[in-house]
Design a protein around this motif. Structure first.
Motif, PDB file in Angstrom:
ATOM      1  N   VAL B 532      16.248  40.075  24.666  1.00 46.00           N
ATOM      2  CA  VAL B 532      15.844  41.745  24.462  1.00 46.00           C
ATOM      3  C   VAL B 532      15.506  41.288  23.249  1.00 46.00           C
ATOM      4  O   VAL B 532      13.762  42.012  23.500  1.00 46.00           O
ATOM      5  CB  VAL B 532      16.832  42.464  24.423  1.00 46.00           C
ATOM      6  CG1 VAL B 532      16.566  43.893  24.073  1.00 46.00           C
ATOM      7  CG2 VAL B 532      17.672  42.920  25.427  1.00 46.00           C
ATOM      8  N   TRP B 533      15.229  40.720  22.343  1.00 49.45           N
ATOM      9  CA  TRP B 533      14.324  39.692  21.244  1.00 49.45           C
ATOM     10  C   TRP B 533      13.321  39.810  21.954  1.00 49.45           C
ATOM     11  O   TRP B 533      11.835  40.297  21.172  1.00 49.45           O
ATOM     12  CB  TRP B 533      15.457  39.935  20.356  1.00 49.45           C
ATOM     13  CG  TRP B 533      14.350  39.397  18.973  1.00 49.45           C
ATOM     14  CD1 TRP B 533      14.546  40.487  17.853  1.00 49.45           C
ATOM     15  CD2 TRP B 533      13.121  38.651  18.577  1.00 49.45           C
ATOM     16  NE1 TRP B 533      13.214  40.020  16.928  1.00 49.45           N
ATOM     17  CE2 TRP B 533      12.762  38.898  17.104  1.00 49.45           C
ATOM     18  CE3 TRP B 533      12.297  37.237  18.976  1.00 49.45           C
ATOM     19  CZ2 TRP B 533      12.041  37.940  16.709  1.00 49.45           C
ATOM     20  CZ3 TRP B 533      11.763  37.053  18.343  1.00 49.45           C
ATOM     21  CH2 TRP B 533      11.565  36.636  17.136  1.00 49.45           C
ATOM     22  N   ILE B 534      13.039  38.892  22.854  1.00 47.66           N
ATOM     23  CA  ILE B 534      11.841  38.076  23.218  1.00 47.66           C
ATOM     24  C   ILE B 534      11.407  38.941  23.709  1.00 47.66           C
ATOM     25  O   ILE B 534       9.584  39.115  24.135  1.00 47.66           O
ATOM     26  CB  ILE B 534      12.376  37.144  23.685  1.00 47.66           C
ATOM     27  CG1 ILE B 534      12.838  35.372  23.156  1.00 47.66           C
ATOM     28  CG2 ILE B 534      11.440  36.595  24.804  1.00 47.66           C
ATOM     29  CD1 ILE B 534      13.918  34.759  23.705  1.00 47.66           C
ATOM     30  N   ALA B 535      11.680  39.556  25.046  1.00 49.94           N
ATOM     31  CA  ALA B 535      10.949  40.512  25.509  1.00 49.94           C
ATOM     32  C   ALA B 535      10.421  41.856  25.099  1.00 49.94           C
ATOM     33  O   ALA B 535       9.484  42.327  24.853  1.00 49.94           O
ATOM     34  CB  ALA B 535      11.745  41.794  26.280  1.00 49.94           C
ATOM     35  N   ALA B 546       6.746  39.316  28.256  1.00 44.90           N
ATOM     36  CA  ALA B 546       7.501  39.672  28.531  1.00 44.90           C
ATOM     37  C   ALA B 546       8.659  40.456  29.557  1.00 44.90           C
ATOM     38  O   ALA B 546       9.830  40.887  29.414  1.00 44.90           O
ATOM     39  CB  ALA B 546       7.210  41.514  27.191  1.00 44.90           C
ATOM     40  N   LEU B 547       8.111  40.332  30.596  1.00 43.74           N
ATOM     41  CA  LEU B 547       8.330  40.811  31.858  1.00 43.74           C
ATOM     42  C   LEU B 547       9.572  39.278  32.134  1.00 43.74           C
ATOM     43  O   LEU B 547      10.706  39.572  32.571  1.00 43.74           O
ATOM     44  CB  LEU B 547       6.927  40.654  32.882  1.00 43.74           C
ATOM     45  CG  LEU B 547       8.049  41.240  34.495  1.00 43.74           C
ATOM     46  CD1 LEU B 547       7.664  42.558  34.300  1.00 43.74           C
ATOM     47  CD2 LEU B 547       7.021  40.445  34.901  1.00 43.74           C
ATOM     48  N   ARG B 548       8.963  38.698  31.836  1.00 43.63           N
ATOM     49  CA  ARG B 548       9.858  36.774  31.911  1.00 43.63           C
ATOM     50  C   ARG B 548      11.517  37.493  31.456  1.00 43.63           C
ATOM     51  O   ARG B 548      11.977  37.223  31.855  1.00 43.63           O
ATOM     52  CB  ARG B 548       9.648  36.120  31.850  1.00 43.63           C
ATOM     53  CG  ARG B 548       8.127  35.527  32.728  1.00 43.63           C
ATOM     54  CD  ARG B 548       8.200  34.263  32.695  1.00 43.63           C
ATOM     55  NE  ARG B 548       7.121  33.691  33.686  1.00 43.63           N
ATOM     56  CZ  ARG B 548       7.059  32.826  34.635  1.00 43.63           C
ATOM     57  NH1 ARG B 548       7.533  31.453  34.588  1.00 43.63           N
ATOM     58  NH2 ARG B 548       6.524  32.857  35.838  1.00 43.63           N
ATOM     59  N   ALA B 549      10.829  37.770  30.080  1.00 44.54           N
ATOM     60  CA  ALA B 549      12.165  38.336  29.464  1.00 44.54           C
ATOM     61  C   ALA B 549      12.949  39.024  29.649  1.00 44.54           C
ATOM     62  O   ALA B 549      13.963  39.111  29.873  1.00 44.54           O
ATOM     63  CB  ALA B 549      11.650  38.427  28.020  1.00 44.54           C
ATOM     64  N   ASN B 550      12.370  40.378  29.937  1.00 42.27           N
ATOM     65  CA  ASN B 550      13.018  41.034  30.774  1.00 42.27           C
ATOM     66  C   ASN B 550      14.543  40.858  31.783  1.00 42.27           C
ATOM     67  O   ASN B 550      14.958  41.232  32.245  1.00 42.27           O
ATOM     68  CB  ASN B 550      12.040  42.228  31.274  1.00 42.27           C
ATOM     69  CG  ASN B 550      12.262  43.407  30.098  1.00 42.27           C
ATOM     70  OD1 ASN B 550      13.197  43.414  28.937  1.00 42.27           O
ATOM     71  ND2 ASN B 550      10.891  44.259  29.806  1.00 42.27           N
ATOM     72  N   ARG B 551      13.776  40.007  32.392  1.00 44.61           N
ATOM     73  CA  ARG B 551      14.298  39.529  33.493  1.00 44.61           C
ATOM     74  C   ARG B 551      14.868  38.201  33.203  1.00 44.61           C
ATOM     75  O   ARG B 551      16.479  39.166  34.683  1.00 44.61           O
ATOM     76  CB  ARG B 551      13.148  38.256  34.857  1.00 44.61           C
ATOM     77  CG  ARG B 551      13.456  38.770  36.178  1.00 44.61           C
ATOM     78  CD  ARG B 551      12.334  37.425  37.448  1.00 44.61           C
ATOM     79  NE  ARG B 551      10.830  38.362  37.472  1.00 44.61           N
ATOM     80  CZ  ARG B 551      10.409  37.745  37.492  1.00 44.61           C
ATOM     81  NH1 ARG B 551       9.937  36.476  37.582  1.00 44.61           N
ATOM     82  NH2 ARG B 551       9.134  38.290  38.334  1.00 44.61           N
ATOM     83  N   ILE B 552      15.552  37.669  32.594  1.00 37.88           N
ATOM     84  CA  ILE B 552      15.950  37.166  31.958  1.00 37.88           C
ATOM     85  C   ILE B 552      16.886  38.068  31.921  1.00 37.88           C
ATOM     86  O   ILE B 552      18.451  37.896  32.335  1.00 37.88           O
ATOM     87  CB  ILE B 552      16.243  35.762  30.629  1.00 37.88           C
ATOM     88  CG1 ILE B 552      14.836  34.960  30.988  1.00 37.88           C
ATOM     89  CG2 ILE B 552      17.009  35.371  30.183  1.00 37.88           C
ATOM     90  CD1 ILE B 552      14.411  33.942  29.880  1.00 37.88           C
TER      91      ILE B 552
END
Lengths: 212, 708
Positions: B532-535, B546-552
């Motif tokens: 979440v922090w990364i996103a 951000a999208l990838r982080a959200n996917r994670i």
């Protein structure tokens, strides 16, 4: 600055949480504890403004910590932060004396708000948790005829119908089909010996299941 | 025979009683009649005496009057035809007026100068009656009366005489006489009487009587001298005067010697006639007759009836007695026959029968007895029964059985051993019945002996076999018990094992669940925080990152959900952390979340259950609900958990299709056995009530503090 005590046996998680709290800017973690007894000791030593406590901890669990802190440092509000999302935990936590309840999963989004709310003296519960608590209280009142015979879901649907929610809205809320909601409604009417939604509302208000 | 005599004697006695009673009655009647008759006789005699006296004095005054008439004086003085002619009418008038027999006048020499019967053949005129006492008395100056038989007339008469005086000289001129008829008196006073009435002179000569034949007879027997004197007095004619035959037997009783008749005798002396008597004789026979006739008339029929009755009774009794006698004879005959038959039956019955007397000697035995014992009858009769016993039996009989038998009169199934003539032995069971005499004492016995030699042998063999069998059986039982105990032990250890396996399984599940939930969950949570922090960090710098982080993030969310689900399935943390009630609440909520079934959970009073017990109940509920979800097609499940008298009762009820416990052997498939096994392990029990179409109810009851 709001002083926070963070009690969690998982170091990685604790660090993640600490980061979330400190990045907010107006609160800081003044003490950390890896188990229940340490949490109590630190709380008494450092006198934080808010104590954030996990339930599942080795030795003394979080609920026990809540109870102890309520005795020793009643001025410190406790916020439960846990992996468990079952309502039963929420209800127990609140009963024990916790002022707020947040799942770790939703920590990044809710933790900061929760700490602030608790610090300000209010309760912080998710909508789902609030409802569970309310229903639990309703269930606990044994004077209503017929309410006993309702299942938790039926009670939930009853509350929603009583306050004028449509089947659609209810279906959306609980993520169930409209047909299922209708089935529940029929069962509720049958169990409470009622004829329609109007009578159902009157019943709920009269028996203080819902309030206006 | 005796009875007949008795009846005859009784009849006779009855007849005797009746007749003696009748006789006594008759006697008393007779006596009373005699007394009465006596009184009557006395009265009659007295009455007769008075009447007679009256009658006899009747003409005293007339004769005086007659004597005073002037014509009589004149005639006596003159004695001429003229004066006598004048006298005659006077005399005639008197006689006629007074209805007299005769009136006549005598001179002082006793010669009749005038008479009223002067014209009759037996005229008194000229007759001299100076011999008559009445003449003599009249000459003496008295009025005389006199009873006599007329010498001229031959008729009895009462003579009244009175002297006729010369009015100047007062010298006696003659005597006037009136003769009244006795027949008239007799007819008047003495007739109409059955008895005998008599008037007798002092000599006992019967002068008046109502019986003609007795007149002028002598009442009593007189000596010839006295008869001579009567003749000389010429008062009663010339005689003869025979004896009438009467003589006195006792006081007031006379008997007639000629006809032997007895009479009651009453008498009175006549006044003015010294020695004369009035006599009344009453024949006893007649009186008797007088009583007997009416008595017999009255009593006769009574006696007849009584006699008939007695006769009837005698006849009936006799008939009855005869019947009785015949019946008895018949019975005796039958008895004799039955006795004979009995003897025959006794002897021929194919059973060992014997009878002994009070001394214990044999008085009778059956043929079969003899056959069995190999004796002849004459060898046995009169011998002591115990002589045929073994020593042991003999002792037993003499010391125990005989005294008891003669007291009670029976004994049953007494085991003896007989010794046969050949020396062989027979085991018998003897039952005996005592025949009692009239005094109730046992007189003889009737005993039946049953040969049980063979039976005893068989019994012995049987007992041996039984014993053997029982030994086997005991062995077998021991073995079975041993096996059972082994089996129980095995079962126990199996159960222990099963419990241990379950425990271990639970422990493992718990650990795994915790590991998944806490460890993996925590790690995922930490990952999520960072994701979440990364996103957030890239949200306004690099949209792609951000999208990838959200996917994670969402992947982590899904994984967390999976982990949580797995952990819940393994073992819900709620059960360990919060307890059974919360766990079941959570379970039922979960069921509702996952299905359309309304799952109601009701609980009451259940708190702080031991972990194992909570696990057992949770798993039972879980299994039951799983079954409902899989098979029942139910729309409602009700889970009820409550504490009742230290028992925790758990009921899981559904409204599904149910099943037939009997026909379907689905129990095992449904895990019902597992549920039951868990309940039993917890020290409780579990019942399943299921019926086709009516849902299923599972009731589990376990003690709150079960010993695991």
């Amino acid at each position: 600055m709001i002083k926070v005590l963070l009690a969690d046996d998982h170091k990685i998680v604790r660090e993640g949480l600490k980061r979330i709290i400190e990045e907010s800017g107006d609160m800081e973690v003044i003490a950390e504890a890896a188990d229940g007894s340490e949490a109590i000791k630190k709380a008494m030593d450092t006198r934080p403004d808010v104590a954030v406590v996990d339930i599942s901890m080795p030795g003394m669990d979080g609920l026990e910590v809540v109870a102890r802190l309520k005795d020793y440092t009643p001025e410190i509000p406790v916020l439960i932060l846990t992996m468990h999302d079952e309502e039963q935990y929420v209800v127990r936590a609140v009963e024990t004396g916790a002022m707020g309840y947040v799942t770790k999963q939703s920590a990044p989004e809710q933790l900061v708000d929760a700490v602030k709310k608790v610090f300000s003296g209010s309760r912080y519960l998710t909508e789902k948790a609030s409802e569970a608590l309310a229903l639990k209280i309703v269930k606990g009142k044994r004077y209503q005829t017929g309410v006993d015979s309702l299942s938790m879901r039926e009670l939930q649907v009853l509350c929603k119908l009583a306050v004028g929610k449509t089947n659609h809205e209810i279906a959306d809320t609980y993520n169930i089909s409209v047909k299922t909601v209708d089935t529940y409604r029929s069962r509720i009417l049958k169990k409470l010996n009622l004829r329609n939604n109007a009578e159902l509302s009157r019943f709920a208000i009269k028996n203080k299941i819902v309030e206006f | 025979m005796r009875l007949r005599n008795i009846i005859l004697v009784l009849a006779l006695l009855a007849a005797l009683a009746v007749s003696s009673g009748g006789y006594l009655y008759y006697s008393s009647l007779k006596k009373a009649a005699f007394n009465q008759e006596d009184d009557h006789a006395e009265t009659r005699v007295e009455l007769l005496k008075r009447q007679l006296a009256m009658y006899l004095s009747e003409h005293i005054k007339p004769v005086k009057a007659l004597a005073g008439i002037e014509e009589l004086e004149t005639a006596l003085k003159k004695k001429d035809t003229v004066s006598i002619k004048e006298v005659n009418p006077v005399l005639d008038n008197f006689a006629e007026a007074l209805d007299l027999n005769t009136c006549y006048l005598m001179d002082n020499k006793g010669v009749t100068i005038a008479s009223s019967n002067r014209k009759a053949k037996d005229s008194f005129v000229g007759k001299n009656f100076s011999f008559r006492p009445y003449f003599k008395n009249a000459l003496a100056g008295d009025t005389a009366t006199y009873l006599a038989l007329g010498t001229t007339s031959g008729k009895r008469g009462v003579y009244y005489s009175h002297p006729v005086y010369d009015a100047q000289t007062v010298g006696l001129l003659g005597v006037a006489v009136i003769k009244a008829s006795v027949e008239l008196v007799e007819a008047l006073l003495f007739t109409d009487y059955q008895g005998i009435l008599l008037v007798t002179d002092p000599n006992g000569l019967i002068f008046i009587s109502n019986k003609n034949e007795l007149r002028f007879k002598l009442m009593w027997e007189l000596s010839p001298e006295r008869i001579q004197k009567i003749q000389e007095s010429r008062q009663f004619g010339r005689g003869p005067w025979p004896w009438a035959g009467f003589y006195i037997t006792e006081d007031r009783h006379v008997e007639n010697r000629y006809n032997s008749e007895e009479y009651i005798y009453s008498t009175r002396k006549m006044d003015n006639y010294p020695g004369w008597k009035i006599i009344n004789l009453r024949a006893r026979k007649e009186i008797g007759q007088k009583i007997a006739d009416p008595f017999l008339k009255l009593i006769g029929p009574v006696i007849l009836v009584v006699s008939i009755l007695i006769g009837g009774c005698v006849f009936i009794l006799y008939t009855k007695a005869l019947q009785e006698i015949i019946r008895r004879r018949h019975a005796e005959k039958e008895l004799r026959q039955s006795e004979k038959k009995y003897r025959h039956i006794y002897n021929k019955t194919p059973v060992m029968l014997h009878s002994i007397d009070t001394e214990g000697k044999i008085i009778r035995v059956s043929d079969y007895w003899l056959e069995k014992m190999e004796y002849r009858r004459n060898e046995v009769i009169g011998s002591y029964l115990t002589g045929f016993y073994t020593e042991k039996s003999k002792k037993y009989a003499e010391e125990i059985i005989f005294p008891e038998f003669f007291k009670t009169g029976f004994c049953r199934n007494v085991p003896y051993t007989y010794v046969k003539k050949s020396g062989g032995q027979i085991d018998i069971l003897l039952s005996c019945y005592g025949v009692r005499n009239e005094q109730g004492a046992v007189e003889r016995s009737l005993a039946v002996s049953v040969d049980v030699t063979e039976k005893n042998q068989v019994q012995k063999a049987l007992e041996q076999a039984k014993e053997k069998l029982s030994r086997y059986s005991v062995d077998l039982e021991h073995q079975v018990a041993k096996r059972t105990s082994e089996l129980q032990k095995a079962q126990e250890s199996l159960r222990k094992l099963s419990k241990n396996i379950m425990d271990a399984q639970e422990r493992e599940r718990s650990a795994l669940s915790r590991e998944l939930h806490d460890h993996l969950g925590q790690v995922l949570t930490a990952l999520r925080i960072d994701a979440v922090w990364i996103a957030r960090y890239f949200s306004d710098r690099d949209a792609n990152a951000a999208l990838r982080a959200n996917r994670i993030c969402s992947l982590i969310d899904d994984t967390i959900a999976d982990v949580r689900d797995m952990a819940f399935k393994l073992r819900p943390g709620v059960l360990d952390d919060l307890g059974l009630v919360e766990a079941l609440e959570s379970l039922t909520n979960d069921v509702e979340e996952r299905s359309d079934i309304s799952c109601v959970f009701i609980h009451s009073n259940v708190k702080n259950l031991p972990g194992m017990l909570a696990t057992v109940l949770y798993r039972i509920t879980q299994e039951a609900i799983t079954n409902v979800l899989r098979h029942a097609r139910a729309s409602v499940i009700e889970v009820d958990l409550r504490k009742k008298d230290n028992m925790i009762e758990l009921t899981i009820k559904d409204n599904g299709c149910g099943f037939s416990l009997a026909s379907d052997n689905k129990g095992r498939g449904f895990g019902l056995t597992g549920m039951q096994e868990r309940a039993i392990l917890a020290g409780g029990e579990l019942h399943i009530t299921a019926e086709n179409g009516k849902g299923t109810t599972i009731c589990c009851s376990v003690p709150e503090r079960s010993h695991f």
